[in-house]
Design an enzyme around this catalytic site. Sequence first.
Site, PDB file in Angstrom:
ATOM      1  N   PRO A   2       0.639  -5.379   0.285  1.00 62.32           N
ATOM      2  CA  PRO A   2       0.631  -4.268   1.235  1.00 62.32           C
ATOM      3  C   PRO A   2       1.092  -2.982   0.557  1.00 62.32           C
ATOM      4  CG  PRO A   2       1.804  -6.165   2.129  1.00 62.32           C
ATOM      5  CD  PRO A   2       1.580  -6.429   0.698  1.00 62.32           C
ATOM      6  N   GLU A   3       0.235  -1.984   0.566  1.00 60.73           N
ATOM      7  CA  GLU A   3       0.577  -0.671   0.042  1.00 60.73           C
ATOM      8  C   GLU A   3       0.667   0.264   1.256  1.00 60.73           C
ATOM      9  OE1 GLU A   3      -2.030   0.250  -3.318  1.00 60.73           O
ATOM     10  OE2 GLU A   3      -2.497  -1.869  -3.521  1.00 60.73           O
TER      11      GLU A   3
END
Length: 275
Positions: A2-3
């Site tokens: 997850p960015e």
Amino acid sequence: MPELPEVETVKKGLQECIIGEEIAYVTVYYDRIIQNTTVTDFCKSFIGQKIVDVKRKGKYLIFIFQDVILVSHLRMEGKYFIRHQEEKAKHEHIIFGFISGKTLRYHDTRKFGTMELFLTTNLKEILKQKPLVNLGKEPLEPDFNGTYLHQKLLKSKRPLKSVLLDQTIVSGLGNIYANEVCFYAHLNPSQPVNTLTSEDFQNIAISAKKVIIKAISLGGTTIRTFVNAHEISGRFQNELMVHMRKKCCICGGEITKEFVGGRGTYYCKNCQKMR
DNA sequence: AGTGTTACCCGAACGC
DNA sequence: TGCGTTCGGGTAACAC
């Protein structure tokens, strides 16, 4: 993985379903996720607390309660699910139970994720301490621009991509989006940043904004397992230009994969020439 | 001080 | 099939 766009997507999903919910109990099945307090104190601190808001800073989720704040990093595979069921599923490590009967479940196959509890609601104070202190500007902040990058990187010889992944310089980009930003800016990921011009930096800043805006609008990228709080996949993976791609969509040439700063890096040798 | 490298977290995927 | 090996993102710690 997850960015920023994925964490933003998770945040929005959580805002829709848990604001106003009051905690009845917290159960921790894997202690090491909790960084700055004991499991006992962690669990006790939430009892009777209502969720006021969910915010995000870089890749960190920030849960604001009436008297405490929880800062959560999903690292590679952390996820939040909201379910009614009571039984603990595999890889669920922390369960927040609400008075309403709903549960918020932290799921993380790799157990890489981290949580920090703060016994204050003063966000400004929390931003001055670990882990949020030292985070650089986010691509969508108004004063994230070529000048900001240029001034931060004046004397640096590091490769462009390493710098994009450095959270103290830009917060929110991870491996996928760093690859994409280099492509949009037509720059080689290995290009030492002290060889870049102010136009290049401007170009990088604009590219980062473009990529992040589009990814957020599509609910993030699902490459392996990312889903939001409603367990819905993102759609940005269909828009990826170089990451995990075989052919360049501009020139049709082969996408090269090599390691930059120890990370898998995808780029087009023809469209992203070294200067 | 700034930079590159390594270790760590651990299960899944891979190869034999 | 079963077992050992490799892989990997983000971060902190470490070495130079």
